[in-house]
Design a protein around this motif. Structure first.
Motif, PDB file in Angstrom:
ATOM      1  N   THR A   1      15.336 108.783 -22.091  1.00 30.13           N
ATOM      2  CA  THR A   1      16.447 107.835 -22.144  1.00 30.13           C
ATOM      3  C   THR A   1      16.252 106.950 -23.365  1.00 30.13           C
ATOM      4  OG1 THR A   1      17.728 106.221 -20.862  1.00 30.13           O
ATOM      5  CG2 THR A   1      15.321 106.074 -20.727  1.00 30.13           C
ATOM      6  N   SER A   2      17.198 106.044 -23.620  1.00 32.49           N
ATOM      7  CA  SER A   2      17.109 105.194 -24.807  1.00 32.49           C
ATOM      8  C   SER A   2      16.110 104.058 -24.582  1.00 32.49           C
ATOM      9  CB  SER A   2      18.489 104.611 -25.139  1.00 32.49           C
ATOM     10  OG  SER A   2      18.909 103.744 -24.101  1.00 32.49           O
TER      11      SER A   2
ATOM     12  N   CYS B   1      25.736 100.818 -13.913  1.00 34.30           N
ATOM     13  CA  CYS B   1      26.529 101.967 -14.346  1.00 34.30           C
ATOM     14  C   CYS B   1      27.151 101.698 -15.720  1.00 34.30           C
ATOM     15  CB  CYS B   1      27.606 102.252 -13.303  1.00 34.30           C
ATOM     16  SG  CYS B   1      28.599 103.710 -13.664  1.00 34.30           S
ATOM     17  N   ARG B   2      27.628 100.470 -15.945  1.00 38.56           N
ATOM     18  CA  ARG B   2      28.225 100.121 -17.237  1.00 38.56           C
ATOM     19  C   ARG B   2      27.217 100.233 -18.378  1.00 38.56           C
ATOM     20  NH1 ARG B   2      28.604  96.100 -20.691  1.00 38.56           N
ATOM     21  NH2 ARG B   2      27.148  94.795 -19.503  1.00 38.56           N
ATOM     22  N   LEU B   3      25.957  99.764 -18.110  1.00 40.40           N
ATOM     23  CA  LEU B   3      24.926  99.807 -19.138  1.00 40.40           C
ATOM     24  C   LEU B   3      24.490 101.246 -19.443  1.00 40.40           C
ATOM     25  CD1 LEU B   3      22.781  96.750 -17.989  1.00 40.40           C
ATOM     26  CD2 LEU B   3      24.175  96.905 -20.054  1.00 40.40           C
ATOM     27  N   LEU B   4      24.443 102.063 -18.403  1.00 45.75           N
ATOM     28  CA  LEU B   4      24.056 103.460 -18.596  1.00 45.75           C
ATOM     29  C   LEU B   4      25.079 104.193 -19.473  1.00 45.75           C
ATOM     30  CD1 LEU B   4      22.812 104.294 -14.987  1.00 45.75           C
ATOM     31  CD2 LEU B   4      21.411 104.355 -17.044  1.00 45.75           C
TER      32      LEU B   4
ATOM     33  N   GLN C   1      10.861 109.584 -24.617  1.00 39.90           N
ATOM     34  CA  GLN C   1      10.336 110.108 -23.342  1.00 39.90           C
ATOM     35  C   GLN C   1      10.269 108.995 -22.307  1.00 39.90           C
ATOM     36  OE1 GLN C   1       6.660 112.206 -23.706  1.00 39.90           O
ATOM     37  NE2 GLN C   1       6.582 112.766 -21.543  1.00 39.90           N
ATOM     38  N   LEU C   2      10.616 109.350 -21.086  1.00 34.61           N
ATOM     39  CA  LEU C   2      10.645 108.387 -19.982  1.00 34.61           C
ATOM     40  C   LEU C   2       9.222 108.053 -19.525  1.00 34.61           C
ATOM     41  CD1 LEU C   2      12.651 106.932 -18.016  1.00 34.61           C
ATOM     42  CD2 LEU C   2      12.313 108.872 -16.459  1.00 34.61           C
ATOM     43  N   PRO C   3       8.809 106.789 -19.492  1.00 39.33           N
ATOM     44  CA  PRO C   3       7.471 106.429 -18.995  1.00 39.33           C
ATOM     45  C   PRO C   3       7.289 106.849 -17.536  1.00 39.33           C
ATOM     46  CG  PRO C   3       8.463 104.594 -20.161  1.00 39.33           C
ATOM     47  CD  PRO C   3       9.546 105.615 -19.981  1.00 39.33           C
TER      48      PRO C   3
ATOM     49  N   LYS D   1      14.165  99.153 -21.334  1.00 33.52           N
ATOM     50  CA  LYS D   1      13.959  97.704 -21.144  1.00 33.52           C
ATOM     51  C   LYS D   1      14.839  97.160 -20.024  1.00 33.52           C
ATOM     52  CE  LYS D   1      12.452  96.771 -25.860  1.00 33.52           C
ATOM     53  NZ  LYS D   1      12.722  96.032 -27.126  1.00 33.52           N
ATOM     54  N   VAL D   2      16.098  97.661 -19.963  1.00 33.13           N
ATOM     55  CA  VAL D   2      17.008  97.205 -18.906  1.00 33.13           C
ATOM     56  C   VAL D   2      16.478  97.594 -17.525  1.00 33.13           C
ATOM     57  CG1 VAL D   2      19.304  97.535 -17.896  1.00 33.13           C
ATOM     58  CG2 VAL D   2      19.058  97.196 -20.364  1.00 33.13           C
ATOM     59  N   LEU D   3      16.063  98.871 -17.395  1.00 31.86           N
ATOM     60  CA  LEU D   3      15.557  99.347 -16.094  1.00 31.86           C
ATOM     61  C   LEU D   3      14.259  98.636 -15.695  1.00 31.86           C
ATOM     62  CD1 LEU D   3      16.264 103.168 -16.487  1.00 31.86           C
ATOM     63  CD2 LEU D   3      17.388 101.592 -14.909  1.00 31.86           C
ATOM     64  N   GLU D   4      13.375  98.410 -16.637  1.00 31.71           N
ATOM     65  CA  GLU D   4      12.128  97.698 -16.328  1.00 31.71           C
ATOM     66  C   GLU D   4      12.416  96.292 -15.838  1.00 31.71           C
ATOM     67  OE1 GLU D   4       9.875  98.015 -19.894  1.00 31.71           O
ATOM     68  OE2 GLU D   4       8.841  99.857 -19.248  1.00 31.71           O
TER      69      GLU D   4
END
Length: 520
Positions: free
Chosen positions: A507-508, A462-465, A475-477, A513-516
């Protein structure tokens, strides 16, 4: 008649034209048979033309329109006669029955209304009604005798002035026994008598019923053992079961063939002409193949020694067949609401294949399925569902087949009555459950793969978002979108942010990269 079947080689037959043969030559009595009734015929003719003719008719001769002294009939079933069956009783002895095919409901209703009855050999009379006969399946009437001297069973229907329609479905005769007995097919219920003039094949199991306590030892190729007795009112016959072997010399095969023709009036082949249904799936029974009532056609393979086999198809009780063509020994047979009889190379062989349209009545009672959950077996109460366990237990109260098709392509089969367990099931495995050759259940194994632990928790996510909320979006992969769907309901603080990402489909780069990293 110009055409006959020529037994031109060992265990083979082909259609032959009389003009192809020289009447000055000698041909054995066993060489030619009538393609319709299966009786032996001989080559004869006039000065300018050859033809085949039947020998003198006897009490046991098959009915045939091609005979000079033949009796014309109006239906194919009048020609081939009523079938004779063998059944087993509780003490494992055999008994004899005569089969009466299913009557159309309208005809059954008419027969009941007009008080019609059938009399066998002037001895036993049976009233035609729904309790004794059927509109859905063959009805069996027990017999406690066989006619003497190779004679046939004779039937009559009363009152005679009302009997015409019934006689088209039920013949006025049934095949008797030869002096050397009779040959029957082998089935789970018992067997069906091979009619005089029909053919059998080598390496196929048959029953041989005869008065004599032993089989003829001087005839090669008979590999049978006594398996019981057929008890009739005044006599007990011996029942042998086994095969007629093809592992004999040509001379021995000729001797065996001649013996069976002379004494049992049956022709021995090494390849039996037949129609083998391929699609759609059908159920094989002693009477024929049951076809789902929704089907309009049956595709099948034609087994024949001839390069161009003759395919005869009778719809209902019609006397005149349609003749079909085959391509690479494959053909298509149209099925109607009435039964369809398919004969290969022989017009009136009673060993032809019967196609019967019926609605499928699947009985699944008596088979319970359990899955292993938390080291305990739990009953599965719904069919055709995805299962998420790696161990399945079946408890079968009826004869049931279980087929496991693993994702790797390996096939494992088990079945019968009792308990059966399939273990080490993997994601993608399939278990087919069949009763009476019908598919009654399908279990798909879908074992979820455990997700790897996320490297950061919901609070950190949540903090990173929030941190990257205002940065430039891309565009979101697609793959990442799918993974967000999977964790969406597993987080609380981050859920709103993830919902917005999915709705906007962007998203950015930093957040990607964070989500992956979290979801890999």
């Amino acid at each position: 008649m110009k055409t006959a079947l020529d037994f031109y080689e060992r265990g083979k037959q082909k259609e032959a034209n009389a003009d192809e043969y020289d009447r000055s030559r000698y041909y054995s009595k066993d060489k030619f048979i009538c393609p319709e009734c299966g009786e032996a015929v001989h080559l004869t003719g006039s000065r300018y033309s050859n033809h085949f003719a039947h020998f003198k008719k006897s009490e046991v001769s098959a009915e045939c329109d091609r005979r000079v002294d033949g009796r014309p009939t109006d239906s194919v079933y009048e020609r081939i006669g009523l079938p004779i069956y063998m059944r087993k009783n509780s003490s494992e002895d055999f008994y004899l029955c005569m089969g009466f095919k299913a009557l159309p409901p309208i005809l059954m209703e008419k027969a009941i209304k007009e008080s019609m009855s059938v009399k066998i050999d002037g001895k036993n009379t049976y009233r035609i009604n729904n309790e004794r006969f059927s509109c859905e399946r063959t009805a069996l009437i027990p017999l406690d005798y066989i006619p003497l001297s190779g004679h046939k069973y004779h039937l009559c229907y009363e009152p005679m002035n009302k009997a015409y329609a019934v006689s088209q479905h039920w013949s006025d005769y049934a095949d008797g026994f030869s002096y050397e007995g009779a040959i029957f097919t082998v089935s789970e219920q018992g067997g069906k008598k091979i009619r005089h003039g029909d053919s059998i094949t080598t390496e196929e199991q048959y029953y041989w019923v005869r008065r004599q306590p032993q089989l003829p030892s001087f005839i090669p190729g008979i590999k049978m053992k006594r398996c019981g007795c057929l008890k009739l009112k005044d006599v007990t016959l011996n029942v042998f079961c086994g095969i007629f072997s093809s592992d004999i010399s040509d001379t021995e095969f000729d001797n065996l063939t001649s013996y069976l023709r002379s004494n049992l009036k049956i022709h021995l082949l090494e390849k039996q002409p037949e129609f083998v249904p391929i699609w759609p799936p059908v159920v094989k029974t002693e009477d024929g193949y049951i076809v789902n009532s929704k089907e309009q056609s049956v595709y099948g393979y034609v087994v024949s020694s001839n390069e161009n086999p003759r395919i005869y198809v009778y719809h209902g009780i019609r006397k005149i067949p349609d003749e079909l063509n085959s391509v690479n020994h494959l053909t298509c047979v149209k099925v109607c609401d009435q039964e369809v009889l398919v004969n290969i190379d022989r017009k009136y062989a009673s060993s032809g294949i019967l196609l019967l349209k019926r609605s499928r009545a699947i009985i699944t009672n008596g088979t319970e399925i359990y899955e292993l959950i938390d080291d305990k077996y739990s009953l599965i109460r719904k069919e055709n569902l995805y299962r998420k366990c790696n161990r399945i237990l079946f408890k079968a109260g009826h004869s049931t087949d279980f087929i496991l098709v693993r994702k790797s392509g390996q096939i494992e089969k088990n079945g019968g009555i009792g308990e059966y367990i399939f273990v080490d099931l993997q994601d993608g495995d399939l278990i087919y459950v069949l009763q009476n050759k019908y598919l009654v259940n399908l279990l798909v194994i879908s074992i979820e793969k455990q997700q790897a632990d996320t490297r950061i928790g919901d609070e950190e996510l949540c903090r990173l978002l929030k941190k990257y909320k205002g940065t430039k979006k891309v565009q979101l992969p697609h793959k990442l979108r799918t993974k967000i769907y999977e964790i969406q309901d597993k987080v609380t603080l981050s859920r709103t942010y993830l919902d917005n990402i999915l709705k906007s489909n962007c998203t950015s780069m930093a957040m990607i990269k964070v989500l992956e990293e979290i979801l890999k």
